[in-house]
Design an enzyme around this catalytic site. Structure first.
Site, mmCIF file in Angstrom:
data_model
loop_
_atom_site.group_PDB
_atom_site.id
_atom_site.type_symbol
_atom_site.label_atom_id
_atom_site.label_comp_id
_atom_site.label_asym_id
_atom_site.label_seq_id
_atom_site.Cartn_x
_atom_site.Cartn_y
_atom_site.Cartn_z
ATOM 1 N N LYS A 8 -3.670 -10.692 -6.509
ATOM 2 C CA LYS A 8 -4.923 -10.881 -5.767
ATOM 3 C C LYS A 8 -6.042 -10.023 -6.381
ATOM 4 O O LYS A 8 -5.771 -8.902 -6.806
ATOM 5 C CB LYS A 8 -4.655 -10.452 -4.322
ATOM 6 C CG LYS A 8 -5.807 -10.595 -3.373
ATOM 7 C CD LYS A 8 -5.454 -10.011 -2.007
ATOM 8 C CE LYS A 8 -5.705 -8.527 -1.962
ATOM 9 N NZ LYS A 8 -5.923 -7.961 -0.635
ATOM 10 N N LYS A 53 -10.393 -4.727 -4.655
ATOM 11 C CA LYS A 53 -11.371 -3.704 -4.996
ATOM 12 C C LYS A 53 -10.696 -2.405 -5.409
ATOM 13 O O LYS A 53 -11.306 -1.528 -5.984
ATOM 14 C CB LYS A 53 -12.347 -3.482 -3.836
ATOM 15 C CG LYS A 53 -11.713 -3.211 -2.494
ATOM 16 C CD LYS A 53 -12.788 -3.269 -1.390
ATOM 17 C CE LYS A 53 -12.185 -3.652 -0.058
ATOM 18 N NZ LYS A 53 -13.138 -4.118 0.917
ATOM 19 N N LYS A 99 0.832 -1.210 0.000
ATOM 20 C CA LYS A 99 0.000 0.000 0.000
ATOM 21 C C LYS A 99 0.862 1.254 0.000
ATOM 22 O O LYS A 99 0.463 2.270 -0.577
ATOM 23 C CB LYS A 99 -0.967 -0.001 1.193
ATOM 24 C CG LYS A 99 -2.119 -0.976 1.020
ATOM 25 C CD LYS A 99 -3.269 -0.665 1.953
ATOM 26 C CE LYS A 99 -4.437 -1.598 1.725
ATOM 27 N NZ LYS A 99 -5.482 -1.479 2.738
HETATM 28 P P1 TYM Z 1 -10.717 -6.132 3.425
HETATM 29 O O1 TYM Z 1 -11.947 -5.316 3.388
HETATM 30 O O2 TYM Z 1 -9.559 -5.717 2.616
HETATM 31 O O3 TYM Z 1 -11.055 -7.633 3.088
HETATM 32 C C1 TYM Z 1 -12.156 -8.279 3.709
HETATM 33 C C2 TYM Z 1 -11.939 -9.782 3.714
HETATM 34 O O4 TYM Z 1 -11.847 -10.259 2.372
HETATM 35 C C3 TYM Z 1 -10.691 -11.069 2.236
HETATM 36 N N1 TYM Z 1 -10.209 -10.928 0.850
HETATM 37 C C4 TYM Z 1 -10.049 -11.947 0.009
HETATM 38 N N2 TYM Z 1 -10.240 -13.275 0.132
HETATM 39 C C5 TYM Z 1 -9.990 -14.043 -0.945
HETATM 40 N N3 TYM Z 1 -9.557 -13.550 -2.135
HETATM 41 C C6 TYM Z 1 -9.346 -12.230 -2.304
HETATM 42 N N4 TYM Z 1 -8.929 -11.752 -3.469
HETATM 43 C C7 TYM Z 1 -9.594 -11.360 -1.202
HETATM 44 N N5 TYM Z 1 -9.492 -10.013 -1.034
HETATM 45 C C8 TYM Z 1 -9.870 -9.772 0.240
HETATM 46 C C9 TYM Z 1 -9.714 -10.514 3.248
HETATM 47 O O5 TYM Z 1 -8.728 -11.469 3.584
HETATM 48 C C10 TYM Z 1 -10.628 -10.192 4.400
HETATM 49 O O6 TYM Z 1 -10.869 -11.344 5.186
HETATM 50 N N6 TYM Z 1 -7.953 -5.943 7.333
HETATM 51 C C11 TYM Z 1 -9.169 -6.648 7.010
HETATM 52 C C12 TYM Z 1 -10.371 -6.039 7.690
HETATM 53 C C13 TYM Z 1 -10.287 -6.149 9.175
HETATM 54 C C14 TYM Z 1 -10.294 -7.361 9.930
HETATM 55 C C15 TYM Z 1 -10.181 -6.956 11.295
HETATM 56 C C16 TYM Z 1 -10.370 -8.708 9.579
HETATM 57 C C17 TYM Z 1 -10.189 -5.112 10.052
HETATM 58 N N7 TYM Z 1 -10.116 -5.610 11.344
HETATM 59 C C18 TYM Z 1 -10.141 -7.913 12.321
HETATM 60 C C19 TYM Z 1 -10.342 -9.657 10.614
HETATM 61 C C20 TYM Z 1 -10.219 -9.251 11.961
HETATM 62 C C21 TYM Z 1 -9.294 -6.668 5.497
HETATM 63 O O7 TYM Z 1 -8.476 -7.179 4.823
HETATM 64 O O8 TYM Z 1 -10.346 -6.102 4.965
#
Ligand code: TYM
Length: 335
Positions: A199, A202, A116
């Site tokens: 990956k 979004k 990032k």
């Molecule tokens: P975020 O919003 O980026 O992603 C949300 C969830 O989606 C999963 N993910 C994927 N899984 C499979 N293939 C992909 N291409 C893919 N892209 C995203 C992410 O692994 C995530 O599970 N940091 C976290 C949000 C968060 C969180 C937490 C998660 C904040 N606090 C505490 C668990 C526990 C995140 O990646 O959000």
């Protein structure tokens, strides 16, 4: 729900733009089934979202849409606690304490921070670096046993575990040490449709690289048809076929197939037929979710009431842990 023997589960999704089928397959879809066996907390991680630039009005809108999406996907507010992260101040409060046992080197070597920072070179801020500590706070506040996430979050989960153990060692038993719950196989990391070595994200600049949860049928089918595949024409899951393997993972997620079933189904057929079938399966599965999300978004009062109730419950649970932490570190709270 309170007072039962069920273990605690926590996860969150950022409201930072459109939610993709990667988020759905790797995370949200699994949240639904886990509701039966755990006491679940699911948050809209708006505090995390502002580590990259957000427009205020858009962030507000995305927060509401994500709350509606959670419910439309099958998360039941009567079973799980659904809330918005910024509504529970304990997340920031615990982050401060955990910062004091976190080393800068641990954060600067995180893959996501490096990625990032490269991507948002004009806005490398402390929040971006501290992101995993806030995530550890989210998790540890609720005495969480299990955290369902996609494979990309594994490193952050490891830090959460390290911080829990470090705090417990220094101050005495305070936090449950959480376990990650990451799907086995290729569903844990859905790849970009435009470049299967990356990956699905979004924030990808190329909208053909991802399918969002709100894409319409024609868009979904068009994106699947355009997806980068590999040489040859055999529908088979293997390391030398990352594009096709990724489409198989997507197809399986929406049909319930195994790799073998999908390979058999498309034996003798080419990529064209397969890609169309993937697009149709995704569109068919998303249609009822989309209409339910649209219906919920018309009932803002209901969504507000869900978040309010969720925040109240989360607040009380988080406060219990935070009070314990404050006592352990020696904050004076009066006689
Ligand atoms: P975020 O919003 O980026 O992603 C949300 C969830 O989606 C999963 N993910 C994927 N899984 C499979 N293939 C992909 N291409 C893919 N892209 C995203 C992410 O692994 C995530 O599970 N940091 C976290 C949000 C968060 C969180 C937490 C998660 C904040 N606090 C505490 C668990 C526990 C995140 O990646 O959000």
């Amino acid at each position: 729900m309170e007072g039962t023997e069920k273990k605690i589960l926590f996860s969150a999704v950022q409201p930072s733009g459109a939610v993709t089928i990667g988020n759905y397959i790797g995370a949200i879809r699994n949240f639904v089934g886990l509701q039966e066996d755990y006491n679940c907390f699911y948050a809209v991680a708006d505090l995390h979202a502002i580590t990259v630039k957000q427009e205020a009005a858009v962030l507000r809108k995305n927060t509401l849409s994500l709350m509606a999406l959670f419910i439309a996907c099958g998360i039941d507010p009567a079973k799980s606690i659904l809330f918005v992260q910024s509504h529970v101040p304990a997340h920031c409060e615990l982050t401060w304490v955990l910062n004091t046992i976190t080393y800068p080197g641990e954060l600067s070597r995180m893959t996501q921070f490096k990625d990032k920072s490269a991507k948002h070179a004009e806005n490398v801020n402390m929040g971006l670096m501290d992101y995993p500590v806030l995530m550890a706070s989210d998790i540890l506040l609720y005495q969480t046993a299990l955290v369902p996430v996609g494979a990309d979050q594994k490193q952050h989960l490891e830090l959460s575990r390290d911080l829990a153990m470090r705090f417990n060692n220094r101050y005495g038993q305070t936090f449950e040490v959480p376990e990650p719950y990451i799907l086995k196989g290729n569903g844990a990391r859905i790849m970009s449709l435009a470049d299967p070595s990356r990956k699905m994200s979004k924030s990808d600049e190329n909208p053909n690289a991802f399918i969002t949860m709100t894409d319409d049928r024609d868009t979904i089918i068009r994106k699947c048809k355009r997806a980068v595949t590999d040489s040859g024409n055999e529908v088979r899951c293997s390391e030398d076929k990352p594009g096709v393997s990724n489409l198989i993972a997507i197809y399986n997620a929406f049909t319930g197939n195994t790799n073998e079933q999908t390979e058999r189904e498309f034996e003798g057929k080419g990529y064209g037929d397969f890609k169309l079938a993937v697009g149709e399966a995704v569109a068919d599965a998303l249609a009822p979710i989309q209409s339910e999300q649209a219906r919920l978004l018309k009932d803002k009062a209901y969504l507000d009431s869900v978040m309010k109730e969720g925040a109240g419950k989360a607040f009380r649970a988080a406060r219990r842990t935070l009070s314990k932490v404050y006592r352990k570190v020696g904050f004076y709270s009066g006689e």
